[in-house]
Write an enzyme that holds these catalytic residues in place. Structure first.
Site, PDB file in Angstrom:
ATOM      1  N   LYS A  38      14.978  35.097   7.417  1.00 47.37           N
ATOM      2  CA  LYS A  38      15.954  36.085   6.958  1.00 47.37           C
ATOM      3  C   LYS A  38      15.161  36.955   5.993  1.00 47.37           C
ATOM      4  CE  LYS A  38      18.604  37.069   3.941  1.00 47.37           C
ATOM      5  NZ  LYS A  38      18.461  38.235   3.060  1.00 47.37           N
ATOM      6  N   GLU A  51      14.417  26.850  -4.172  1.00 41.59           N
ATOM      7  CA  GLU A  51      13.736  26.958  -5.467  1.00 41.59           C
ATOM      8  C   GLU A  51      14.504  27.998  -6.257  1.00 41.59           C
ATOM      9  OE1 GLU A  51      11.196  25.087  -6.551  1.00 41.59           O
ATOM     10  OE2 GLU A  51      11.457  24.005  -4.681  1.00 41.59           O
ATOM     11  N   CYS A  96       9.028  32.310 -11.348  1.00 42.06           N
ATOM     12  CA  CYS A  96       9.974  31.219 -11.604  1.00 42.06           C
ATOM     13  C   CYS A  96       9.440  30.262 -12.664  1.00 42.06           C
ATOM     14  CB  CYS A  96      10.315  30.469 -10.317  1.00 42.06           C
ATOM     15  SG  CYS A  96       8.903  30.129  -9.292  1.00 42.06           S
TER      16      CYS A  96
END
Lengths: 527, 527
Positions: A183, A264, A301
């Site tokens: 996607k 995540e 992150c």
């Protein structure tokens, strides 16, 4: 060169009338190419192709799978400046970053090619029969890992190459024998299409079954939702926000056949700065952290969003030094106006909470979509009371919590949600003196760093990238390194199966020369 | 000797007024002892004790953990006839079965003790630093598996010892370093209390922290629900029905912090009998399967509930032989009147579906709670249309599906939900002639058997007990064998951590002499 269409297997397809464009945050203008959002028919086609390709693909030899992965790497490199320029035009990131991330992407593909060629990842385990055992004969049992089935990968906004179309999730899933449907991330659809073309070219060159890879465009949530709910999809990889990841996790859990989602998600990556380190290397750590907080506009992150110390003059000095350093660094362009806006809103929301003091800010006017980095401070009691301060502000922002004492610092750690990383900055016997704090931190994180920064995630077998919820949806797996393959596989046992009908990995002769656990002994010998 | 109370850590506790008794299905009467259901206060106490015990317990040496597990085994054996008699009085099972299951339980505990003492289950992985690497130095990274935290184990009705209080889930969780809270199965609460007393005695003898084990009584769903929703609980093990398991799975997924649930649920374990085998060994397989279907009153999760063949005279003969054999076998006592009633209802429901023909039944009167075994037949088209026929009838029941041809047989397999096992009965080149059928079966199961029966689950490293949903809630793990420990652990990385502060498993000197992956090489050498 870029069609704006979806790849349904190796065919370009544009059946929808809904279209969208990507955006160049540096020039603050839309890019020119229009992308066709995938419709339900295209989604079904992609999943059906992937399901049909699964049996053929999983049984392709290790050598050929490795060649496929290496050829993807070659074809990505062959995209050359077209890829790098497209990447920069859709992300605001520099050419240096683009080249670095391409290197990492290609390196990951080659790493998984090596893993597949070597073959030991299947964890072959054999217990041979004991026909004369009493009271009952023992069967011959042989176990190995097998792929789960078609995997959906969501491209990450902050890693257009290394955690998107041909990134770590795709590379590890293809390595395991799972077809992949990406996607595509709407913010870098052109980059995604270029990489998808490289994957399909590699699939064609190396004779992979059609449907082993598809790339679907989507500007909203509909395509992703439909994919996660599709009965043909067997697992999901995602990198992004807690909101997005947990929504997918819930959808997957509510299916008639629940499937694993490896998301995540957010993390504020607490850093504990212990007293002796504050005393000994105050300016040094301030400088190091100013750099870590602002690296890549803080769009990692593992960005250190929370610094924890025990109140002291040294901590006060550290805050002053850190603020000075932060204000010296030139603001950089964020990925997209929406991310810039979210950063500004979340930062202002944090800054205006009761008890929060702005220590460093960047007040001069900066270019469009360039993030003004900031540092705030708050006392431990206020932080404990106001859990909105525990939430990630995605961008170059960090909060220093002044704790009254070690006990309050431990309480702050215990109050945090799960994190990807925790860091301890220490000198001499600091670490021995604060064992409870370090133990509490260990229970909250997936990786613990000593006298370093959490940013900069090494790709190697001993890296754990993942942590207790909500840092990731499943702390038992890593999104980085060769062990990322473990997310897409399951154990499968053969009982009393004729040698000739067994997969090569489990045959008596050990034709692949694997290291196998045979009757309790790890060996490469044949049986 | 049996108090009827809960074990909250090592203290007996009875704070609730709600009580219940177990039942002897052989005598068809209630047993005498009353059990106190755990209340919310006791649940909270047990979880708090487990959480507090976690840090201490996980850091206890391998030797001491192994001693704890072995001492539990010793103490269970020391319970001697009291345990065996209690077991029989609560289950209707024979003394032989009780002794066999005790042997398996004790064997599993000792197997995990060996695993823990040996230590390699932590998968130690080390990549040493490269300080002069360009463009960036490489950090030292070291990874090992660590326990998740307090685990809740639901006792299984059909394995009062091997999959209950000190069964495979408890043994593997304790081995990993997770404290365990058992939700005792109401049907064998006395057996559970005896085993719990053995565990707590072993914990005391070997100096384990209080709270490493608790045992909570419960006759309904409330205690289980409260435990799965408790923030202090980090994982759940369950063996039982699809309804029960999926309810717990949903509860766990809906928590603010979702946790893994390993539920071993239903399975009808399809058996494909290929034409040449039907021709060659018709009576032999009929006899073997009559025995497998009725083993332990069919109360095994690997019971063969579905036999698939291609219509032929041989298949007709097989059905006649199987029916004859089934009718020769004396009915046996089921675990509980409720299970007997559910069996009778589900069997009658299946038998009265349109197109279903009763091939063998047991019409003479039998003793209370003794299951009347049965075999039915149906054609492939009817089976494909009526998915209620795909559901498990827990007990000594099996359905033979007469498929028109290989294609229909493959369609039947594709239409099935996930299964623990699949079996292929073949002669000569049968297996080579029906590759698509076997491939379809592989995608539906966790273990595939050749010319054998699915019952009789060997406890060894190469056993996979688990399969695609809903056979188990997570096909990526096994409930049987040493690898069952993988359910309760997560990877954890240390970055640039001082050698002296590292756990022994990761220290340079390799004091535990583990086999470690060091810079890509599997070795026991020190660094």
């Amino acid at each position: 060169m870029i069609s704006g269409k979806n790849y349904i297997g190796n065919k370009l397809s544009a059946k929808n009338t809904k279209m969208y464009k990507t955006f160049n945050p540096k020039t603050n203008t839309e890019n020119t190419i229009s992308f066709y959002e995938a419709n339900q028919e295209e989604i079904n086609e992609a999943v059906l192709l992937a399901s049909n390709a699964f049996d053929a693909y999983k049984n392709i030899s290790n050598e050929k799978k490795a060649l496929f992965l290496n050829t993807i790497a070659d074809e990505i490199v062959a995209l050359d400046t077209a890829l790098i320029e497209t990447y920069c035009s859709e992300t605001g990131l520099t050419e240096g970053r683009a080249l670095g991330e391409r290197g990492r992407t290609v390196g990951q593909l080659r790493m998984f090619a090596d893993l597949v060629r070597q073959g030991n990842w299947v964890d072959a385990t054999i217990d041979t029969a004991i026909p004369d055992r009493v009271p009952m004969p023992k069967s011959d049992l042989r176990k190995m890992m097998v792929p789960l089935g078609p995997v959906v990968v969501f491209g990450a906004s902050n890693f257009p190459l290394a955690y998107s179309t041909a990134g770590g999730d795709t590379a590890s899933a293809l390595a395991s024998g799972c077809p992949v449907i990406v996607k595509s991330h709407p913010m870098h659809a052109a980059t995604g299409e270029l990489v998808a073309s490289a994957i399909n070219k590699a699939a064609e060159i190396t004779g992979m079954p059609n449907g082993v890879f598809s790339n679907l465009n989507s500007s909203g949530i509909e395509v992703g939702v439909a994919l996660v709910q599709h009965t043909g999809v067997k697992a999901v990889g995602f990198t992004g926000s807690i909101r997005g990841g947990s929504a997918l996790f819930n959808l997957a859990a509510q299916r008639e056949e629940p499937i694993p989602v490896f998301a995540e998600m957010g993390s504020i990556n607490p850093v504990v700065i212990l007293p002796k380190a504050l005393a000994a290397k105050n300016e040094e750590w301030a400088k190091t952290y100013a750099s870590s907080i602002t690296l890549g506009s803080g769009q990692f992150c593992t960005n250190p969003g929370l610094l924890l110390g025990i109140s002291s003059d040294s901590l006060n000095k550290f805050i002053v030094h850190l603020s000075d350093e932060i204000e010296k660094i030139a603001p950089t362009c964020m990925l997209h106006p929406n991310i810039y806006k979210a950063y500004t809103t979340n930062k202002e929301n944090a800054e205006t909470q009761q008890g929060v003091v702005i220590a460093a800010s960047f007040e001069t006017k900066v270019a469009d979509n360039h993030a003004k980095q900031a540092v705030t401070t708050v006392d431990g009691a206020t932080f404990l009371k106001n859990t909105s301060l525990h939430q990630e502000v995605f961008g170059p922002y960090s909060m220093v919590v002044r704790c009254e004492n070690a006990k309050e610092l431990e309480a702050v750690i215990v109050a945090l949600e799960g994190q990807l990383t925790g860091t301890v900055i220490a000198e001499e016997n600091d670490a021995e003196n604060y064992v409870e704090i370090i133990n509490a931190l260990k229970n909250r994180v997936g990786r613990i760093i000593y006298n370093g920064v959490p940013t900069g995630v090494e790709v190697c077998p001993s890296m754990q990238h993942g942590g207790p919820y909500p840092a990731s949806s499943d702390s038992r797996f890593s999104a980085v390194g060769v062990h990322a393959i473990k997310r897409w596989i399951r154990p499968f046992s053969y009982q009393d199966w004729p040698n000739v009908l067994l997969p090569l990995e489990l045959q008596n002769e050990n034709p692949l020369q694997l290291s196998r656990l045979v009757n309790g002994e790890q060996t490469t010998r044949s049986i």
